[in-house]
Structure formats: C-alpha cells, structure tokens
Design an enzyme around this catalytic site. Structure first.
Site, PDB file in Angstrom:
ATOM      1  N   PHE A   1       3.360  -8.849  -9.354  1.00 14.72           N
ATOM      2  CA  PHE A   1       4.517  -9.679  -9.027  1.00 14.72           C
ATOM      3  C   PHE A   1       4.910 -10.468 -10.277  1.00 14.72           C
ATOM      4  O   PHE A   1       4.067 -10.754 -11.133  1.00 14.72           O
ATOM      5  CB  PHE A   1       4.188 -10.648  -7.882  1.00 14.72           C
TER       6      PHE A   1
ATOM      7  N   PHE B   1      -3.443  -0.097   7.327  1.00 13.50           N
ATOM      8  CA  PHE B   1      -3.998  -1.452   7.208  1.00 13.50           C
ATOM      9  C   PHE B   1      -5.104  -1.514   6.150  1.00 13.50           C
ATOM     10  O   PHE B   1      -5.103  -0.746   5.196  1.00 13.50           O
ATOM     11  CB  PHE B   1      -4.460  -1.963   8.569  1.00 13.50           C
TER      12      PHE B   1
ATOM     13  N   THR C   1       4.007   1.469  -0.796  1.00 11.32           N
ATOM     14  CA  THR C   1       4.783   1.455  -2.046  1.00 11.32           C
ATOM     15  C   THR C   1       3.952   2.032  -3.190  1.00 11.32           C
ATOM     16  O   THR C   1       4.450   2.836  -3.992  1.00 11.32           O
ATOM     17  CB  THR C   1       5.210   0.010  -2.373  1.00 11.32           C
TER      18      THR C   1
ATOM     19  N   LYS D   1       0.822  -1.214   0.000  1.00 12.18           N
ATOM     20  CA  LYS D   1       0.000   0.000   0.000  1.00 12.18           C
ATOM     21  C   LYS D   1       0.859   1.270   0.000  1.00 12.18           C
ATOM     22  O   LYS D   1       0.638   2.165  -0.804  1.00 12.18           O
ATOM     23  CB  LYS D   1      -0.933  -0.022   1.218  1.00 12.18           C
TER      24      LYS D   1
ATOM     25  N   LYS E   1       6.921  -6.291  11.339  1.00 11.42           N
ATOM     26  CA  LYS E   1       6.402  -5.688  10.122  1.00 11.42           C
ATOM     27  C   LYS E   1       7.456  -4.889   9.355  1.00 11.42           C
ATOM     28  O   LYS E   1       7.396  -4.750   8.144  1.00 11.42           O
ATOM     29  CB  LYS E   1       5.217  -4.776  10.481  1.00 11.42           C
TER      30      LYS E   1
ATOM     31  N   ALA F   1      -3.828   2.007  12.727  1.00 15.58           N
ATOM     32  CA  ALA F   1      -5.233   1.914  12.301  1.00 15.58           C
ATOM     33  C   ALA F   1      -5.971   0.781  12.999  1.00 15.58           C
ATOM     34  O   ALA F   1      -7.193   0.781  13.029  1.00 15.58           O
ATOM     35  CB  ALA F   1      -5.318   1.727  10.789  1.00 15.58           C
TER      36      ALA F   1
ATOM     37  N   ARG G   1       1.932   8.929   7.085  1.00 12.62           N
ATOM     38  CA  ARG G   1       2.219   8.872   8.519  1.00 12.62           C
ATOM     39  C   ARG G   1       3.704   8.603   8.749  1.00 12.62           C
ATOM     40  O   ARG G   1       4.404   8.105   7.882  1.00 12.62           O
ATOM     41  CB  ARG G   1       1.408   7.757   9.177  1.00 12.62           C
TER      42      ARG G   1
ATOM     43  N   TRP H   1       7.112  -0.885  -7.644  1.00 10.88           N
ATOM     44  CA  TRP H   1       8.200  -1.486  -6.858  1.00 10.88           C
ATOM     45  C   TRP H   1       9.417  -1.719  -7.749  1.00 10.88           C
ATOM     46  O   TRP H   1      10.542  -1.426  -7.380  1.00 10.88           O
ATOM     47  CB  TRP H   1       7.728  -2.806  -6.246  1.00 10.88           C
TER      48      TRP H   1
END
Length: 556
Positions: free
Chosen positions: A381, A301, A73, A71, A105, A273, A94, A409
């Site tokens: 991907f 999230f 990224t 998200k 994480k 969140a 944030r 990415w």
C-alpha cells in the site's frame, strides 16, 4: 484511480477462443456463452489426460481483516506476471457467490489492475452453475418431502431430516422455518432450514467429482435423513440421483474466461472456506495442470481455513501435490492484528506491526508442517514505510520463507514480476514434500483435535452433547475414516472472531457434527458460525444499479 468495475469495463477483452488458443484448446472444445465466456467440453479431458502435469501453486493468506489483504488480487496478478514472462500459465479460481456480492464483502474477481473479466458476469449469474446447484439441492428436498407425504415407505423420522434447502443469498429469516403448513395435501408439518448455496453438499460434490460417473456415485451417497431406528436414508434411495445429475450436466464443465491482460482463467465451483471446503473444482484444477506449465490457484479466507482444507481434503482426495504456497499479507492487516483501529492504519507503527505479525508467523508455521515451500507476498500500500517493509522482509526470511513485495493492484502483471520470479525459483530449486496433517484412520475426535491444536493453536476441544452423540453415531455408521471439514469464523485462529493476532490459552467448542457422505468428509461446526449468513445494516445491494444501456454500477 478508477474503481474496480470501471477498470474492468474499460478492459480490452479478446474473444474467448483467442484466450483458449494460448492453452492450445481448439474451438471445437469450447461451448460458448457469448464472446467472452466458454465452458470446456467433456472431450477436452480425454485429449489432454495423458500429458504430464504442470506445477501447482497455491495462494492463501493471513486471517482476513477490514484492512484488506488482496488474496485474489495477488492470485490474478501472479498469473498475469507469469504471462508477461511468456510462461504458459493459467489461473484456477472459484466462482463468486451472490451472497457476498449483495452483502458486505463484495465480489471475487480480484481488484485494481489484477482482475478476471467480464467482472459483472462473473460476480452475477455467470454461466448458471450456482443456479443449477441450487436447483439440484432443492429438487432433492422436494423429493424427500414428497416421499414422506406419499406414504413414507422408507420409514423416515421427520424429526431427523438433515437435508436443508438452499438459496444463493444472505437471508437470515430462512435459517429456521416451518414447512407443510395448511391443508393435509400441503405436506407434513415439520421444522426445516435453509443454507446458502455455497454451503450445500451439492456444491462440494460438484467440486470434488472427477466426472459424471463419480458425480452420480457421490450424489447417491448423500445422507438426507434417518429412519425411526436410526439408519441413514440416501438420495439414491428416493431415486433422485438421475434428475439431479441432469440438472448438473453443464455445471460440471469448467468455465474459461480471461484476466485484464488476457491471461487464461479457469473458474469453477465456489464452496465457502468458513462453512465448506473452500476450493475450486478438482476437475478445473486437474484440467489446468494438463494445459499449462504453471497453475496458480487459491483457497478461501485465511490459511487456517482454505489452505488447511485444500491440503487435507482436496489434495488428499484428488491426488494433487502442490509445489509452492504463496502466503499473502499486508502491513495494514498486520497492524490491525496488533491492535491498531482501522482509522489509524496509514500511520507508521512498528510496535503494532511487531505485535500483529504473530498472525503471519503462525500461518507460516502451519504451512511448513505440510512440507511445501512458502513464499510470503506482501501486498503493498502507498502508506507502507520502508522501516515497516524491511521489518516484515527480515521476519519472513529468518523463517526460511522467500519474500516478495507485490504491486499488482496498481501495476497489474508488471507489479508481480518479482513474485513470479520467486515462485519460479522456488519450484525449480526447492522440493515439495507435501503430506497431509493427519491420518484419516484416526478417530473423528482425534482429527478435530489435531486441526484445533496444530493449526489454530488451541489448548483443547470441548463438545456440546449433541456433537458428542453425533460423532458416536457417525462412527458407528461407518464414516469414521473420512477427513474433517471444520466450519469456523474466518477472522480469528480461534472460534471467537474478536481474538486477533495469535491467541493462546483458548479452547475450540464443537457445536454440531454431521456427515457429508457424498462429498466424503465430516463437518464439525465451531462456535457461532452460521451456514446461512445475514445482510448487514446497509447491504452492498443498496449501491448497485444498472442504466438504460445495461451498464452496471456499484459492484466491487
């Protein structure tokens, strides 16, 4: 492929004053923290406040899985793509918490060729905002205990102290503690608790405050305890507001950094969140809207948490109106939701994809309830097959969603050009009819049940006796007409993290309810969610190091 930190350390950063110049911010309106970080001055807002707002784009995602969604990224890559297209844009994010950085994480600076930098600074101490919030939180706790020790003029019931200490670290042994042990001079013995800094009401207050005056008013309203006859005691009553505000003076100012492609990024605040409201600061977002034509922000999230709170709490309070929502998913995550183990996600599996895509379907339906146009961004991907990609594309378009294949990415901004075009077309051709999900005049239970049924898909809600009693008390004290901030696990639409996909036939259990009067919402804690996380068996901290030249390794 280099690791994220290796890519970040090899970036061609420009001086932050050059980044600011892209937004027509003068050097006098920057407070420098070295060459690549700056705070935006209080005076800047006065200069730009009368300008028209740019367009606001929210980036959210399906429920997170071990397969990864990307998200942040995507948020960063979209901002970079808009920059490549010569659109005056800014990213509003944030700040990361140290807890996930050293836990499981990792950081929150994006990934691959779509990152905000300097990555190490952002993920570690940055400009000290979180330290200031921690200090203000714990000053209030110290003053509260000192008031009790020095005669307790406010008649505080030590069994009804609700203000908790905090630290920005995953430290489970601090969840439940006893303070005041030792001699009489060492304080009153009582049970106490720690939460992680990002769950502190001070964090929420900072992120929702418009200015210093608003900040101080919100700080003063914070309920820290109750008297023996059940009346709330506030931070204002123990004369803590001025000192707390002094600690937060610089933290209130938004931070400016850049992406790998030198796109401006305003980074400020960081409530989680799953246990808080999950959005960057109102001040940062409003400033960004005055500085740029398009502002790309994100909520934490999955959309059932961050996006719901962005739309029902932040936008409602701040008078914001999002113009479009980007919903991020991956083929891998959808197959995981369809029951495929992490080790098998690289293989084509259309049946599992069809089973798991119901999670994406529910999030699309939820976001459309707010009247805002939705674009699904599929983070690509290398193992994704054409059959799988075609299926998701057709699925989204049949539900009145734009669809974009995102490759930021790998390719940075270039890999987000299609998404940027879809976003620009959407905000030009589709009207946003944003409206919150519920009316704040409803009872607290009605608001909780609206979220549980409409957003999570629950059949109903159950309440522990303590939650029932708290709701009655909160409403009797005049806090009934506040929005609700649900604390729920991020992995499932339900309050059971093992129920993937689109679970049905479940109820949401409310364990605890309390008022965050300074922030301006009521918090409802569901299931087994914790406001102080713990470290995993092998924390990420074990792989982090720094060499004799100050070069950090192991951050991700």
């Amino acid at each position: 492929m280099k690791s994220d930190i290796e890519i970040a350390q090899g970036a061609n950063l420009v001086h932050i004053k050059e980044v600011a110049a892209k937004l027509n911010i003068a050097e006098d309106d920057l407070e420098f923290y070295g060459k690549y970080k700056a705070k935006l001055s209080d005076e800047l807002w006065d200069k730009v406040k009368d300008r028209p707002d740019g367009k606001l784009v929210l980036v959210t995602a399906i429920n997170p899985t071990p397969a990864g969604e990307g998200k942040t990224t995507t948020t960063v890559g979209l901002g970079q793509a808009l920059g490549k297209m010569n659109i005056k844009s800014v990213i509003a994010l944030r700040e990361p918490s140290l807890g996930p950085c050293f836990g499981i994480k990792g950081g929150a600076a994006g990934g691959g060729n779509a990152q905000v930098v300097p990555m190490e600074d952002l993920n570690l101490h940055f400009t000290g905002d979180f330290h200031a919030i921690t200090s203000a939180n714990n000053l209030l706790a110290a003053m509260l205990d000192n008031h009790i020790q020095q005669g307790n003029a406010l008649n505080i019931d030590t069994n009804q102290v609700v203000w908790k200490r905090c630290v920005d670290m995953n430290d489970r042994v601090l969840r439940n503690i006893v303070v005041g042990l030792g001699r009489k001079a060492d304080g009153v013995v009582r049970e106490d608790h720690f939460i992680i800094t990002v769950a502190s009401e001070i964090m929420a207050v900072l992120c929702l405050a418009e200015n210093m005056t608003d900040l101080k008013e919100r700080l003063g309203r914070i309920v820290i305890a109750y008297t023996y006859d059940g009346k709330p005691v506030t931070a204002k009553q123990i004369n803590a507001v001025g000192a707390m505000a002094a600690l937060l003076k610089d933290a209130l100012k938004p931070n400016l950094i850049q992406t790998l492609e030198n796109t401006p990024a305003i980074i400020h605040g960081g409530p989680f969140a799953n246990i808080a409201h999950g959005c960057n600061s109102v001040r940062a977002t409003k400033t960004a809207l005055k500085l740029a034509d398009v502002v790309v922000t994100e909520a934490g999230f999955g959309a059932d948490l961050g996006a719901e709170k962005f739309l029902d709490i932040k936008c409602r309070m701040a008078g914001l109106k999002p113009d479009a929502i980007v919903l991020v998913a991956t083929i891998r995550a959808l197959k995981y939701n369809g029951g495929v183990p992490k080790t098998e996600l690289s293989k084509e599996n259309l049946q599992a994809l069809k089973s798991g895509i119901v999670n994406l379907e529910k999030h699309i339906e939820n976001l459309q309830k707010y009247g805002v146009p939705v674009i699904v961004s599929l983070n690509r991907f290398i193992t994704d097959t054409e059959a799988e990609l075609s299926f998701v594309k057709e699925f989204c378009e049949s539900r009145n969603c734009e669809f974009s294949l995102c490759e930021v990415w790998e390719k940075g901004g270039e890999g987000g050009i299609d998404l940027a075009n879809k976003v620009l077309t959407t905000i030009k051709t589709k009207e946003s009819n944003y409206k919150p999900l519920y009316d704040v005049k409803l009872s607290i239970k009605e608001k909780i049940e609206t979220i549980a049924k409409e957003i999570y898909g629950a059949e109903g809600v159950t309440y522990d006796p303590a939650a029932e009693a708290a709701i009655k008390s909160i409403e009797s004290l005049g806090y009934k007409e506040l929005p609700v901030c649900m604390a729920k696990n991020q992995y499932s639409l339900s309050d059971d993290p093992t129920k993937l996909g689109r679970p049905t036939g479940f109820t949401i259990n409310i364990r605890e309810v309390y008022v965050s009067a300074g922030a301006g919402f009521v918090v409802a804690i569901t299931g087994t969610i914790m406001t102080m996380p713990g470290l995993p068996k092998i924390p990420a901290a074990e792989g982090i190091d720094v060499d004799e030249n100050g070069r950090i390794t192991g951050l991700f």
